[in-house]
Motif scaffolding. Structure first.
Motif, PDB file in Angstrom:
ATOM      1  N   ASN A  60       0.853  -1.191   0.000  1.00  0.00           N
ATOM      2  CA  ASN A  60       0.000   0.000   0.000  1.00  0.00           C
ATOM      3  C   ASN A  60       0.890   1.243   0.000  1.00  0.00           C
ATOM      4  OD1 ASN A  60       0.543   0.753   2.910  1.00  0.00           O
ATOM      5  ND2 ASN A  60      -0.373  -1.260   3.191  1.00  0.00           N
ATOM      6  N   GLY A  61       0.274   2.401  -0.097  1.00  0.00           N
ATOM      7  CA  GLY A  61       1.038   3.646  -0.175  1.00  0.00           C
ATOM      8  C   GLY A  61       1.753   3.985   1.124  1.00  0.00           C
ATOM      9  N   THR A  62       1.135   3.634   2.245  1.00  0.00           N
ATOM     10  CA  THR A  62       1.761   3.904   3.540  1.00  0.00           C
ATOM     11  C   THR A  62       3.045   3.082   3.681  1.00  0.00           C
ATOM     12  OG1 THR A  62      -0.466   4.224   4.422  1.00  0.00           O
ATOM     13  CG2 THR A  62       1.307   4.003   6.026  1.00  0.00           C
ATOM     14  N   ASP A  63       2.971   1.812   3.310  1.00  0.00           N
ATOM     15  CA  ASP A  63       4.177   0.969   3.319  1.00  0.00           C
ATOM     16  C   ASP A  63       5.248   1.542   2.388  1.00  0.00           C
ATOM     17  OD1 ASP A  63       3.018  -0.804   5.039  1.00  0.00           O
ATOM     18  OD2 ASP A  63       2.950  -2.502   3.646  1.00  0.00           O
ATOM     19  N   ALA A  64       4.820   2.023   1.233  1.00  0.00           N
ATOM     20  CA  ALA A  64       5.774   2.576   0.271  1.00  0.00           C
ATOM     21  C   ALA A  64       6.580   3.687   0.941  1.00  0.00           C
ATOM     22  CB  ALA A  64       5.045   3.100  -0.962  1.00  0.00           C
ATOM     23  N   LEU A  65       5.890   4.569   1.648  1.00  0.00           N
ATOM     24  CA  LEU A  65       6.569   5.674   2.337  1.00  0.00           C
ATOM     25  C   LEU A  65       7.477   5.161   3.453  1.00  0.00           C
ATOM     26  CD1 LEU A  65       3.452   8.011   2.502  1.00  0.00           C
ATOM     27  CD2 LEU A  65       5.612   8.634   1.395  1.00  0.00           C
ATOM     28  N   GLN A  66       6.978   4.184   4.187  1.00  0.00           N
ATOM     29  CA  GLN A  66       7.765   3.650   5.304  1.00  0.00           C
ATOM     30  C   GLN A  66       9.035   2.965   4.795  1.00  0.00           C
ATOM     31  OE1 GLN A  66       5.716   1.237   8.255  1.00  0.00           O
ATOM     32  NE2 GLN A  66       7.600   0.120   8.691  1.00  0.00           N
ATOM     33  N   PHE A  85      -0.374  19.932   5.807  1.00  0.00           N
ATOM     34  CA  PHE A  85      -1.671  19.810   5.128  1.00  0.00           C
ATOM     35  C   PHE A  85      -1.606  18.630   4.162  1.00  0.00           C
ATOM     36  CE2 PHE A  85      -4.947  21.291   1.976  1.00  0.00           C
ATOM     37  CZ  PHE A  85      -6.025  21.283   2.843  1.00  0.00           C
ATOM     38  N   THR A  86      -1.818  17.426   4.713  1.00  0.00           N
ATOM     39  CA  THR A  86      -1.750  16.208   3.915  1.00  0.00           C
ATOM     40  C   THR A  86      -2.524  15.111   4.629  1.00  0.00           C
ATOM     41  OG1 THR A  86      -0.255  14.514   2.966  1.00  0.00           O
ATOM     42  CG2 THR A  86       0.466  15.545   5.002  1.00  0.00           C
ATOM     43  N   PHE A  87      -2.612  13.951   3.979  1.00  0.00           N
ATOM     44  CA  PHE A  87      -3.168  12.768   4.626  1.00  0.00           C
ATOM     45  C   PHE A  87      -2.155  12.285   5.667  1.00  0.00           C
ATOM     46  CE2 PHE A  87      -3.817   8.032   4.472  1.00  0.00           C
ATOM     47  CZ  PHE A  87      -4.985   8.059   5.219  1.00  0.00           C
ATOM     48  N   ILE A  88      -2.648  11.750   6.742  1.00  0.00           N
ATOM     49  CA  ILE A  88      -1.826  11.435   7.907  1.00  0.00           C
ATOM     50  C   ILE A  88      -0.652  10.498   7.616  1.00  0.00           C
ATOM     51  CG2 ILE A  88      -3.165   9.442   8.729  1.00  0.00           C
ATOM     52  CD1 ILE A  88      -1.917  12.321  10.910  1.00  0.00           C
ATOM     53  N   ALA A 159       3.727  10.668  -3.958  1.00  0.00           N
ATOM     54  CA  ALA A 159       2.961  10.829  -5.202  1.00  0.00           C
ATOM     55  C   ALA A 159       1.694   9.981  -5.177  1.00  0.00           C
ATOM     56  CB  ALA A 159       3.840  10.471  -6.393  1.00  0.00           C
ATOM     57  N   CYS A 160       1.195   9.698  -3.967  1.00  0.00           N
ATOM     58  CA  CYS A 160       0.011   8.835  -3.842  1.00  0.00           C
ATOM     59  C   CYS A 160      -1.202   9.409  -4.564  1.00  0.00           C
ATOM     60  CB  CYS A 160      -0.316   8.614  -2.366  1.00  0.00           C
ATOM     61  SG  CYS A 160       0.874   7.539  -1.553  1.00  0.00           S
ATOM     62  N   GLN A 161      -1.257  10.737  -4.691  1.00  0.00           N
ATOM     63  CA  GLN A 161      -2.432  11.342  -5.337  1.00  0.00           C
ATOM     64  C   GLN A 161      -2.114  11.846  -6.742  1.00  0.00           C
ATOM     65  OE1 GLN A 161      -4.220  14.281  -2.730  1.00  0.00           O
ATOM     66  NE2 GLN A 161      -4.409  12.839  -1.037  1.00  0.00           N
ATOM     67  N   ALA A 162      -0.897  11.623  -7.214  1.00  0.00           N
ATOM     68  CA  ALA A 162      -0.483  12.343  -8.433  1.00  0.00           C
ATOM     69  C   ALA A 162       0.111  11.460  -9.511  1.00  0.00           C
ATOM     70  CB  ALA A 162       0.508  13.438  -8.061  1.00  0.00           C
ATOM     71  N   THR A 186       3.803   5.664  -4.334  1.00  0.00           N
ATOM     72  CA  THR A 186       2.404   5.831  -4.725  1.00  0.00           C
ATOM     73  C   THR A 186       1.522   4.772  -4.091  1.00  0.00           C
ATOM     74  OG1 THR A 186       1.049   6.619  -6.556  1.00  0.00           O
ATOM     75  CG2 THR A 186       2.078   4.476  -6.869  1.00  0.00           C
ATOM     76  N   SER A 187       0.214   5.042  -4.153  1.00  0.00           N
ATOM     77  CA  SER A 187      -0.791   4.144  -3.594  1.00  0.00           C
ATOM     78  C   SER A 187      -1.720   3.713  -4.722  1.00  0.00           C
ATOM     79  CB  SER A 187      -1.598   4.885  -2.530  1.00  0.00           C
ATOM     80  OG  SER A 187      -2.802   4.193  -2.250  1.00  0.00           O
ATOM     81  N   PHE A 188      -2.127   2.448  -4.672  1.00  0.00           N
ATOM     82  CA  PHE A 188      -3.132   1.954  -5.618  1.00  0.00           C
ATOM     83  C   PHE A 188      -4.454   1.675  -4.917  1.00  0.00           C
ATOM     84  CE2 PHE A 188       0.967   0.149  -7.464  1.00  0.00           C
ATOM     85  CZ  PHE A 188       1.126   1.173  -8.400  1.00  0.00           C
ATOM     86  N   PHE A 189      -4.700   2.349  -3.806  1.00  0.00           N
ATOM     87  CA  PHE A 189      -5.998   2.271  -3.118  1.00  0.00           C
ATOM     88  C   PHE A 189      -7.096   2.484  -4.173  1.00  0.00           C
ATOM     89  CE2 PHE A 189      -9.422   4.161  -0.514  1.00  0.00           C
ATOM     90  CZ  PHE A 189      -9.515   3.199   0.476  1.00  0.00           C
ATOM     91  N   PRO A 190      -8.223   1.765  -4.053  1.00  0.00           N
ATOM     92  CA  PRO A 190      -9.222   1.792  -5.131  1.00  0.00           C
ATOM     93  C   PRO A 190      -9.621   3.183  -5.637  1.00  0.00           C
ATOM     94  CG  PRO A 190      -9.803   0.128  -3.515  1.00  0.00           C
ATOM     95  CD  PRO A 190      -8.582   0.817  -2.981  1.00  0.00           C
ATOM     96  N   SER A 191      -9.709   4.155  -4.737  1.00  0.00           N
ATOM     97  CA  SER A 191     -10.174   5.477  -5.173  1.00  0.00           C
ATOM     98  C   SER A 191      -9.060   6.353  -5.730  1.00  0.00           C
ATOM     99  CB  SER A 191     -10.849   6.202  -4.008  1.00  0.00           C
ATOM    100  OG  SER A 191      -9.902   6.465  -2.998  1.00  0.00           O
ATOM    101  N   LYS A 192      -7.814   5.867  -5.691  1.00  0.00           N
ATOM    102  CA  LYS A 192      -6.711   6.676  -6.232  1.00  0.00           C
ATOM    103  C   LYS A 192      -6.795   6.702  -7.761  1.00  0.00           C
ATOM    104  CE  LYS A 192      -5.210   7.792  -2.298  1.00  0.00           C
ATOM    105  NZ  LYS A 192      -4.206   7.492  -1.311  1.00  0.00           N
ATOM    106  N   ASN A 193      -6.022   7.577  -8.402  1.00  0.00           N
ATOM    107  CA  ASN A 193      -6.142   7.733  -9.867  1.00  0.00           C
ATOM    108  C   ASN A 193      -5.827   6.444 -10.615  1.00  0.00           C
ATOM    109  OD1 ASN A 193      -6.340  10.378  -8.901  1.00  0.00           O
ATOM    110  ND2 ASN A 193      -5.648  11.194 -10.859  1.00  0.00           N
TER     111      ASN A 193
HETATM  112  C1  LIG Z   1      -3.647   7.509   0.022  1.00  0.00           C
HETATM  113  C2  LIG Z   1      -2.486   8.252   0.505  1.00  0.00           C
HETATM  114  C3  LIG Z   1      -1.466   7.624   1.232  1.00  0.00           C
HETATM  115  C4  LIG Z   1      -1.554   6.202   1.727  1.00  0.00           C
HETATM  116  O1  LIG Z   1      -1.867   5.253   0.793  1.00  0.00           O
HETATM  117  P1  LIG Z   1      -2.524   3.853   1.298  1.00  0.00           P
HETATM  118  O2  LIG Z   1      -2.438   2.993   0.093  1.00  0.00           O
HETATM  119  O3  LIG Z   1      -3.917   4.171   1.698  1.00  0.00           O
HETATM  120  O4  LIG Z   1      -1.699   3.357   2.414  1.00  0.00           O
HETATM  121  C5  LIG Z   1      -0.365   8.375   1.585  1.00  0.00           C
HETATM  122  N1  LIG Z   1      -0.263   9.667   1.261  1.00  0.00           N
HETATM  123  C6  LIG Z   1      -1.230  10.323   0.578  1.00  0.00           C
HETATM  124  C7  LIG Z   1      -1.041  11.755   0.243  1.00  0.00           C
HETATM  125  C8  LIG Z   1      -2.370   9.629   0.187  1.00  0.00           C
HETATM  126  O5  LIG Z   1      -3.338  10.284  -0.464  1.00  0.00           O
END
Ligand SMILES: *Cc1c(COP(=O)(O)O)cnc(C)c1O
Length: 379
Positions: A60-66, A85-88, A159-162, A186-193
């Motif tokens: 997931n995107g959080t793991d990617a950052l970690q 000003f971002t997602f946690i 770049a999770c949103q971009a 980046t994140s491939f969470f279902p609602s991401k681009n």
């Molecule tokens: C979605 C998102 C994440 C985390 O991605 P997950 O796949 O939900 O872990 C991190 N940073 C930003 C800016 C995001 O929008």
């Protein structure tokens, strides 16, 4: 009229159902659910799309950052500068690793990290900058890279949103979001681009040595089978998700165009309204509109949201509280008023429905009702 949703994944699925279903069946028949050929295929297709040397898929995107932070040999107490000003998740992983998140304010017009504030926040302990390409457009990477070079810092792009956004440097070179700094996430969470049908993420880098580290860390710190050189994690993209992503990657640019069309419709409808400030697109970056986030002034935002709900138009607040005022991240370091731009934005932002399947009838309905709701909720 089709039901209006923030994100309409089902309508999108119906358009690519045949391709997706075929690929899923292929994976099911192969039973290669983890690290199968489908993951390798997607990895290589994404490398070509992004023009980057290494894509390391992960959970997931959080793991990617970690994992990105883990690969840089940082020490407890080292400081990492990012935006409030971002997602946690952006700051969460910094804190989890025993590093110190150092928060800075954003620019009011792009919502992205204020590069002047970065330089002021640098101390001898600063090791990295994590710019977030918020809502789908790149932060000012030219200046961020210049600062990073001057102070010898790593740059990890959130770049999770971009994914798919393109940044142009003043010398004319262009790069995709996530391939500009030391490492991109980046994140491939279902609602991401570029979203899959479960969890997924990826890490990008052009650096061979860092790529080697990243691949080992996502696989239990294992560089040779059953020899563990460092403490790692278990973070994988599975084959079913890779199959979805490989289909959707072909349409990513078209999806971004659809999002831009919807954004242009919104911009035009709200252009002459004093209480609405539409999102600005920075000269050097394209915008892939993960969110269409505008600001309202002189409006009772709670009332506005309630009026929209009455009309069955969902709207969201991304984000209501900046990180420095979140309970878990409050510290003596920060107080109310420290980051006035972000604090103000949290009171003013409203995100409208934004996805690849919005049609003109829906856009007309949303804008007509939003204009009416703004009028009725004016202070
Ligand atoms: C979605 C998102 C994440 C985390 O991605 P997950 O796949 O939900 O872990 C991190 N940073 C930003 C800016 C995001 O929008």
């Amino acid at each position: 009229m089709k039901n209006i949703q923030m994100v309409d994944l089902h309508s999108q699925y119906l358009k690519i159902k045949k391709e997706i279903d075929e690929k899923w069946e292929q994976v099911l028949e192969s039973c290669a659910f983890i690290n199968g050929p489908m993951v390798k295929q997607f990895q290589s297709d994404l490398e070509s799309y992004l023009g980057v040397k290494h894509v390391i898929p992960c959970g997931n995107g959080t793991d990617a950052l970690q994992v990105a932070l883990m690969s840089l040999n940082l020490q407890p107490g080292d400081e990492v500068i990012t935006t409030t000003f971002t997602f946690i998740a952006t700051a969460e992983v910094v804190a989890l690793l025993g590093l110190t998140p150092v928060l800075v304010d954003v620019e009011a017009d792009t919502f992205n990290i204020d590069t002047k504030a970065i330089e002021k926040a640098i101390t001898p302990k600063t090791k990295a900058i994590v710019p977030v390409h918020l809502f789908g457009q790149c932060a000012n990477m030219e200046q961020i890279l210049a600062i990073a070079k001057k102070y010898n810092l790593y740059v990890i792009e959130d770049a999770c949103q971009a994914i798919g956004a393109t940044y142009t440097f003043s010398d004319g070179t262009t790069k995709k979001a996530g391939t500009i700094g030391t490492i991109g996430c980046t994140s491939f969470f279902p609602s991401k681009n570029l979203g899959c049908y479960g969890d997924g993420g990826a890490i990008f880098t052009n650096d061979d040595a860092i790529a080697y580290q990243l691949r080992g860390i996502v696989n239990h710190g294992m560089f040779k089978r059953y020899y563990h050189d460092m403490v790692g994690v278990n973070s994988r993209l599975d084959s079913l998700q890779a199959a979805v992503l490989d289909v959707k990657l072909k349409y990513l640019d078209e999806y971004a165009q659809n999002r831009n069309k919807a954004a242009a419709f919104y911009n035009q409808a709200f252009a002459d309204v004093q209480q609405i400030i539409t999102p600005k697109v920075h000269n050097n970056s394209t915008h892939v509109f993960h969110q269409y986030t505008l600001r309202v002034k002189g409006v009772d935002r709670e009332k506005l949201i309630a009026l929209m709900a009455e009309k069955h138009v969902p709207v969201m607040i991304y984000y209501p509280v900046p990180l420095h005022l979140q309970k878990a991240y409050k510290s003596e370091r920060y107080q109310h008023g420290d980051f006035p731009v972000s604090e103000q934005l949290c009171k003013e932002v409203v995100s409208l429905p934004m996805h690849t399947e919005l049609d003109e009838e829906q856009l007309k309905y949303i804008t007509k009702n939003f204009l009416e709701a703004v009028r009725l909720s004016s202070l």
